[in-house]
Write a protein that holds these residues in place. Structure first.
Motif, short mmCIF file in Angstrom:
data_model
loop_
_atom_site.label_atom_id
_atom_site.label_comp_id
_atom_site.label_asym_id
_atom_site.label_seq_id
_atom_site.Cartn_x
_atom_site.Cartn_y
_atom_site.Cartn_z
N GLU A 153 0.91 -1.29 -0.05
CA GLU A 153 -0.16 -0.06 0.09
C GLU A 153 0.98 1.03 0.05
OE1 GLU A 153 -4.27 0.80 1.87
OE2 GLU A 153 -3.09 -1.04 1.92
N ASN A 154 0.35 2.41 -0.59
CA ASN A 154 1.09 3.55 -0.37
C ASN A 154 2.53 3.52 -1.13
OD1 ASN A 154 -0.82 4.83 0.75
ND2 ASN A 154 0.15 4.31 2.84
N MET A 155 2.62 2.55 -2.26
CA MET A 155 3.91 2.56 -2.87
C MET A 155 4.35 3.92 -3.30
SD MET A 155 4.68 -1.21 -4.11
CE MET A 155 3.58 -1.10 -5.41
N HIS A 156 3.36 4.82 -3.70
CA HIS A 156 3.60 6.36 -4.28
C HIS A 156 4.31 7.02 -3.08
CE1 HIS A 156 -0.16 6.13 -2.58
NE2 HIS A 156 -0.02 7.45 -1.89
N GLY A 157 4.41 6.59 -1.84
CA GLY A 157 4.97 7.28 -0.81
C GLY A 157 6.27 7.00 -0.91
N ILE A 158 6.80 5.98 -1.64
CA ILE A 158 8.15 5.59 -1.28
C ILE A 158 8.80 5.82 -2.75
CG2 ILE A 158 9.60 3.50 -0.50
CD1 ILE A 158 8.06 3.96 1.83
N PRO A 159 9.33 6.74 -2.98
CA PRO A 159 9.96 6.93 -4.51
C PRO A 159 10.78 5.66 -4.87
CG PRO A 159 11.01 8.46 -3.16
CD PRO A 159 10.29 7.52 -2.06
N GLY A 160 10.78 5.54 -6.22
CA GLY A 160 11.69 4.55 -6.93
C GLY A 160 11.29 3.14 -6.76
N THR A 185 12.79 -2.06 -9.06
CA THR A 185 12.48 -3.38 -9.37
C THR A 185 13.26 -3.77 -10.68
OG1 THR A 185 10.30 -3.06 -8.57
CG2 THR A 185 10.59 -4.58 -10.13
N PHE A 186 13.18 -2.59 -11.57
CA PHE A 186 13.74 -2.71 -13.16
C PHE A 186 15.31 -3.13 -13.12
CE2 PHE A 186 9.73 -0.39 -14.29
CZ PHE A 186 9.09 -1.58 -14.25
N SER A 187 15.96 -2.24 -12.26
CA SER A 187 17.29 -2.00 -12.05
C SER A 187 17.89 -3.49 -11.50
CB SER A 187 17.83 -1.18 -11.04
OG SER A 187 17.46 0.22 -11.61
N ALA A 188 17.07 -4.02 -10.49
CA ALA A 188 17.51 -5.21 -9.88
C ALA A 188 17.26 -6.46 -10.85
CB ALA A 188 16.76 -5.51 -8.64
N LEU A 189 16.01 -6.42 -11.51
CA LEU A 189 15.97 -7.59 -12.33
C LEU A 189 16.99 -7.22 -13.53
CD1 LEU A 189 12.26 -7.84 -12.51
CD2 LEU A 189 13.72 -9.26 -11.18
N GLY A 190 17.33 -6.10 -13.99
CA GLY A 190 18.32 -5.87 -14.97
C GLY A 190 19.75 -6.46 -14.69
N ARG A 191 19.95 -6.05 -13.69
CA ARG A 191 21.48 -6.59 -13.03
C ARG A 191 21.58 -7.90 -13.04
NH1 ARG A 191 20.88 -2.76 -9.02
NH2 ARG A 191 20.12 -4.48 -7.63
N GLU A 192 20.34 -8.56 -12.86
CA GLU A 192 20.35 -10.30 -12.70
C GLU A 192 20.08 -10.71 -14.39
OE1 GLU A 192 20.64 -13.00 -10.90
OE2 GLU A 192 21.76 -11.55 -9.55
N GLY A 193 19.79 -9.96 -15.33
CA GLY A 193 19.63 -10.37 -16.67
C GLY A 193 18.45 -10.90 -17.03
N PRO A 223 22.56 6.06 1.46
CA PRO A 223 22.99 7.07 0.76
C PRO A 223 22.84 6.76 -0.72
CG PRO A 223 24.15 7.34 2.66
CD PRO A 223 23.85 6.12 2.65
N GLY A 224 23.51 5.87 -1.07
CA GLY A 224 23.43 5.46 -2.37
C GLY A 224 22.66 4.89 -2.84
N ARG A 225 21.65 4.18 -2.39
CA ARG A 225 20.26 3.72 -2.75
C ARG A 225 19.44 4.91 -2.94
NH1 ARG A 225 19.05 -1.71 0.16
NH2 ARG A 225 19.43 -3.26 -1.63
N ALA A 226 19.43 5.75 -1.95
CA ALA A 226 18.46 6.84 -2.04
C ALA A 226 18.68 7.72 -3.10
CB ALA A 226 18.50 7.79 -0.76
N THR A 227 19.72 7.84 -3.65
CA THR A 227 20.21 8.70 -4.77
C THR A 227 19.57 7.74 -6.16
OG1 THR A 227 22.14 9.14 -3.72
CG2 THR A 227 22.03 9.72 -6.14
N ALA A 228 20.07 6.52 -6.16
CA ALA A 228 19.29 5.81 -7.01
C ALA A 228 17.87 5.76 -7.11
CB ALA A 228 19.94 4.27 -6.95
N ASP A 229 17.21 5.84 -6.06
CA ASP A 229 15.75 5.90 -5.94
C ASP A 229 15.34 7.43 -6.89
OD1 ASP A 229 14.89 4.39 -3.03
OD2 ASP A 229 15.01 3.48 -5.30
N ARG A 230 16.07 8.47 -6.50
CA ARG A 230 15.70 9.49 -6.87
C ARG A 230 15.66 9.88 -8.32
NH1 ARG A 230 17.20 11.79 -1.94
NH2 ARG A 230 19.43 12.21 -2.66
N VAL A 231 16.79 9.08 -8.88
CA VAL A 231 17.01 9.27 -10.47
C VAL A 231 15.95 8.40 -11.11
CG1 VAL A 231 18.61 8.46 -12.04
CG2 VAL A 231 19.45 9.51 -9.96
N SER A 232 15.34 7.24 -10.51
CA SER A 232 14.54 6.62 -11.35
C SER A 232 13.19 6.85 -11.25
CB SER A 232 14.71 5.17 -10.67
OG SER A 232 14.07 5.07 -9.40
#
Ligand code: ADP
Ligand code: ASP
Ligand code: MG
Length: 532
Positions: A453-460, A465-473, A523-532
């Motif tokens: 629920e409220n996934m819109h409240g948590i950015p990225g 999801t896509f980055s993690a699956l992409g990394r795994e090919g 911090p690294g993850r938070a940045t990645a989130d904002r970018v996505s």
């Protein structure tokens, strides 16, 4: 003779709440009793509908355990029990029905012999008194004789109508119900088996019937309330029901969960408890993600989304009857009744939101309607979904890409053949003119859904999801995200499904306690989130 565990099962916090706790069911009860006091009516004891799934009544020891749970609940208030067929029985019935349809009559005597033996052996282990056993055995024999007639008729005609299949597949519940009622009686708690065909009234949609709640309420009052008033525990067949004319129907595979909440809503129960073989709703199916964690509390919306997207722990419609009234549903482990399980409520766990769980559906098929004329065909969606609606095929995901001139959607593989045929018929003129080139299907896929629920409240969330699956090919062939943002669903190759689930479970740290998940990201993850 099987030894019953006759002592009261370990009391836990939840059970104590009936009389003096702080939780929803108490509040409901307090409100009802307050009202009753004002109206000078006698106070209402709490009413609980509890359902036992197939593994929870899988053998004599399991049935005895279930009976002990019923006994301890009956000491606290009124109880209505709903029961599934003994585990594996429904599959065997359906398989036999299809083999009889193919003309193989040899399967009939074999199956009936096996079912008689299994249920008789279980009965002998549960009931000491010979005359009482004979009574139950008589009712089992009557049900098995009916099964024999149904299967012989199928083999003779080489035809299996949806109506006949409902009658055959519902036999397992009619065999298990007298056993559990007898086991409850054996513990000194009066109990009778009740056929849901006398109580739950549905439309005539065989294999996936929907309840007619007004009529069901009337029947439940007539058939069950008098038993409850006399302190008798009705043990009702799950899964099966009947049309207003008495024609047997079923609520769909896994439908006993739905039977329980239908009866809970019809009787105004204070809660429904679904006793199963896992500790509650988990962050993923533990058979796919062994490190999945039990969720303490989850909202109706989240749980419904999980169920809809394949979490077998709940039939997809289970929460419908109770959501409006806000009646809590518990998922608990009948093999470990001392554990609290998962509580499903309107608010769920109120601390924030974000990804709560993952789910995957196998046995699904992607249907594609494609061709150069699709873009100009303004009613293509309406016509496609009119075809699926007529079949009551559940559409699990829809994706349209105008540049690729196709629309695709995912349905259960069980509906594949009929859906493709219906679509070819619906688009016959366009297929002839080649505006629509093909209606094709691909069953080598799975849907993976990220739910919360409220996934819109948590950015990225989508980006991660896509980055993690992409990394795994892992290749994603279609995506859908509802505007409610309760879920993001992805179509992947069936053979990449488990890898996708393990990857995402790690990515969203779902194996960690809920409080840890809500903590700020690194911090690294938070940045990645904002970018996505
Ligand atoms: P029952 O026979 O009690 O109705 P089911 O087999 O229908 O039980 O449902 C319980 C099973 O659901 C579990 O054994 C588990 O493998 C599966 N399951 C799938 N997703 C989940 C989930 N998110 N949480 C818990 N169990 C799940
Ligand atoms: N026995 C039925 C099935 O196997 C219903 C249920 O278990 O809930 O689908
Ligand atoms: Mg089930």
């Amino acid at each position: 003779m099987f030894e019953f565990e006759t002592g009261t099962a370990p009391r836990n916090k939840k059970e104590d709440e009936y009389g003096n706790g702080e939780c929803t069911n108490i509040c409901d009860r307090a409100a009802i009793n307050h009202q009753a006091a004002r109206e000078r009516r006698p106070l209402m004891p709490p009413l609980c509908v509890m359902k036992f799934g197939g593994t929870s009544v899988g053998d004599a020891a399991c049935i005895a355990r279930a009976a002990a749970i019923v006994k301890s609940a009956a000491a606290e208030g009124s109880v209505v029990v709903v029961v599934s067929a003994m585990s594996g029985v429904t599959n065997r019935l359906i398989d036999a029905a299809h083999r009889a349809e193919a003309g193989d009559a040899s399967v009939i005597t074999k199956l009936i012999g096996e079912l008689r033996e299994q249920h008789k052996k279980t009965l002998e282990a549960l009931v000491r008194d010979a005359p009482k056993r004979a009574e139950v055995e008589k009712s089992l024999s009557e049900v098995l004789a009916e099964l024999e007639r149904l299967l012989q008729g199928t083999a003779l005609l080489r035809e299996l109508t949806p109506r006949a299949l409902d009658s055959i597949s519902g036999i397992g519940e009619r065999l298990s119900t007298p056993l559990l009622a007898a086991a409850v009686n054996e513990l000194g708690v009066p109990s009778v088996p009740v056929s849901a065909t006398d109580v739950i009234v549905t439309d005539p949609h065989h294999g996936r019937a929907e309840p007619l709640m007004d009529r069901t309420r009337v029947r439940a009052e007539e058939r069950l309330r008098p038993l409850l008033k006399k302190g008798i525990v009705p043990v009702v067949t799950g899964f099966i029901a009947a049309t207003p004319d008495g024609v047997p129907t079923t609520l769909g595979r896994g439908g006993s969960d739905y039977s329980a909440t239908i009866l809970g809503a019809a009787l105004g129960a204070h809660e429904t408890v679904i006793w199963t073989d896992v500790d509650g709703v988990k962050t993923a199916d533990p058979r796919i993600v062994p490190e999945a964690r039990t969720i303490d509390e989850i909202s109706y919306n989240e749980a419904a989304e999980l169920a809809y997207y394949g979490a077998k722990v709940l039939h997809p419609n289970t929460l419908r009857p109770v959501t409006a009234a806000g009646v809590p549903v518990w998922i608990r482990n009948s093999f470990a009744p001392e554990k609290l399980g998962t509580k499903i409520t309107a608010r769920g766990n109120s601390n924030g939101g974000g990804v709560k769980a993952l789910t995957a559906i196998r046995g699904v098929t992607m249907i594609t309607v494609g061709g150069p004329g699709i873009v100009g065909l303004t009613d293509v969606l309406a016509r496609s979904f009119a075809a699926t609606a007529a079949l009551r095929a559940n559409v699990l995901l829809v994706s349209q890409s105008s540049s690729q001139n196709d629309i695709c959607f995912v349905i259960s593989s069980a509906d594949e053949k009929q859906t493709v045929e219906a679509l070819r018929q619906a688009f016959a003129p366009e297929i002839a003119e080649q505006t629509v080139e093909h209606v094709s299907s691909n069953s080598g896929i799975a849907i993976v859904a990220v739910v919360g629920e409220n996934m819109h409240g948590i950015p990225g969330v989508a980006g991660r999801t896509f980055s993690a699956l992409g990394r795994e090919g892992i290749n994603i062939s279609a995506i859908a995200q509802g505007s409610s943002e309760y879920n993001i669903s992805l179509v992947v190759d069936a053979n990449a499904m488990q890898r996708a689930m393990l990857t995402l479970h790690k990515e969203f740290r779902l194996n960690e306690p809920a409080s840890a998940i809500q903590q700020p990201l690194s911090p690294g993850r938070a940045t990645a989130d904002r970018v996505s």
